[in-house]
Design a protein around this motif. Structure first.
Motif, short mmCIF file in Angstrom:
data_model
loop_
_atom_site.label_atom_id
_atom_site.label_comp_id
_atom_site.label_asym_id
_atom_site.label_seq_id
_atom_site.Cartn_x
_atom_site.Cartn_y
_atom_site.Cartn_z
N SER A 51 12.62 -61.20 -38.14
CA SER A 51 13.18 -61.14 -36.82
C SER A 51 12.20 -61.05 -35.80
CB SER A 51 13.85 -59.76 -36.90
OG SER A 51 13.04 -58.59 -36.90
N THR A 52 10.87 -60.70 -36.00
CA THR A 52 9.78 -60.95 -34.97
C THR A 52 9.65 -62.23 -34.97
OG1 THR A 52 8.68 -58.70 -35.46
CG2 THR A 52 7.53 -60.17 -34.43
N ARG A 55 12.25 -63.85 -32.74
CA ARG A 55 12.07 -63.32 -31.44
C ARG A 55 11.05 -64.11 -30.65
NH1 ARG A 55 13.48 -58.21 -33.61
NH2 ARG A 55 11.14 -57.48 -33.79
N THR A 58 12.53 -67.52 -29.44
CA THR A 58 13.37 -67.19 -28.42
C THR A 58 12.63 -66.79 -27.29
OG1 THR A 58 13.81 -64.87 -29.02
CG2 THR A 58 15.50 -66.53 -29.59
#
Length: 296
Positions: A51-52, A55, A58
């Motif tokens: 997820s890091t 992110r 994004t």
């Protein structure tokens, strides 16, 4: 970000979080591999969560990691096209290759000359001249440049250390005594060396003055440098062109010699005496004798 995705990443690094900096630096150093890895695979390599990594993409303005990865692939494809330019020019005869390559080298020097800032150059010369110790860091294709620079610096300044390393830990062992009186010169070109960058970061943390010799104002080598000397190195083949960086190094040495003429002359005279006394070049040089060549 287009074809300049690596330059854009370099420029964004200072504003990123700790883990996002880690991802950016990994991609810059390993784009050939990173362009084909999933977010989970990159996370596993860097010991951070998937997820890091998502992110991170994004935060750079992409809809998700797949969009970012497509941008990496696009950049890589275009870079490979550049690498294959010499194949595209296959109609060039072998006899014309030397003209093609040497003309390209000439263009690198001309282009680099346009990017040289005389004030930055003068500052670099002054820093090296007044340094307590000069550390030179150059790894992989930059290693020959570091070797040559160190060789001539020894005739001009009192203390020179060429950092030779196969790992980051060895860098810190060799630079353990670096301090605010010292100068660290980092030499690196694409693909940029993370070990060289770590050495420059360490020097910066120790309050030493840091000089970079690299190919672009966007180079990560400039992150910890107070003097950025730019020299083009790209070549349309598997060979990196080192003529422009070497020319910058030559200019630095000549400028230092001009500022320390008496010291340099004394050093060279001392060396000549030592060479003669210990027959350093005995039977190791060739000299012409009329139409023959005789070993001295």
């Amino acid at each position: 970000m287009g074809q300049n995705i690596l330059e854009a990443l370099n420029g964004k690094i200072p504003d990123l979080s700790k883990n996002h900096k880690k991802i950016a630096r990994y991609i810059i150093e390993n784009i050939d591999e990173a362009a084909f890895l999933t977010a989970a695979e990159i996370g596993k390599k860097l010991d951070i969560s998937e997820s890091t990594v998502v992110r991170f993409a994004t935060a750079l303005g992409y809809a998700g990691f797949p969009a970012f990865q497509r941008e990496l692939s696009f950049y890589l494809r275009n870079r490979l096209k550049e690498v294959n330019k010499i194949d595209i020019k296959s109609e060039i005869s072998h006899s014309a290759i030397i003209d093609y390559v040497m003309q390209s080298d000439c263009e690198k020097i001309k282009s680099s000359l346009e990017d040289v800032n005389s004030e930055v150059f003068d500052t670099a010369v002054s820093l090296i001249k007044n340094a307590g110790c000069v550390y030179v860091v150059g790894i992989r294709t930059a290693a020959p440049l570091a070797d040559i620079f160190e060789f001539y610096l020894r005739m001009v300044v009192d203390r020179v250390v060429k950092v030779t390393t196969n790992s980051s830990s060895e860098i810190f062992e060799q630079m353990i005594n670096v301090n605010e009186k010292d100068v660290v010169i980092g030499i690196s070109f694409p693909r940029y060396s993370m070990r060289t960058l770590k050495a420059m970061e360490f020097a910066n943390d120790r309050k030493a003055r840091v000089i970079s010799i690299t190919d672009s104002i966007y180079s990560p080598m400039n992150l910890y440098s107070s003097c950025n000397l730019i020299a083009k190195s790209d070549m349309a083949s598997i060979v990196d062109s080192l003529v422009a960086p070497l020319s910058v190094i030559n200019a630095l040495v000549v400028a230092l010699c001009m500022k320390k003429q008496d010291d340099v002359i004394e050093t060279l005279e001392t060396l000549e005496d030592i060479w003669d006394e210990y027959q350093v070049y005995s039977r190791d040089e060739l000299e012409p004798v009329e139409d023959e060549v005789r070993i001295k």
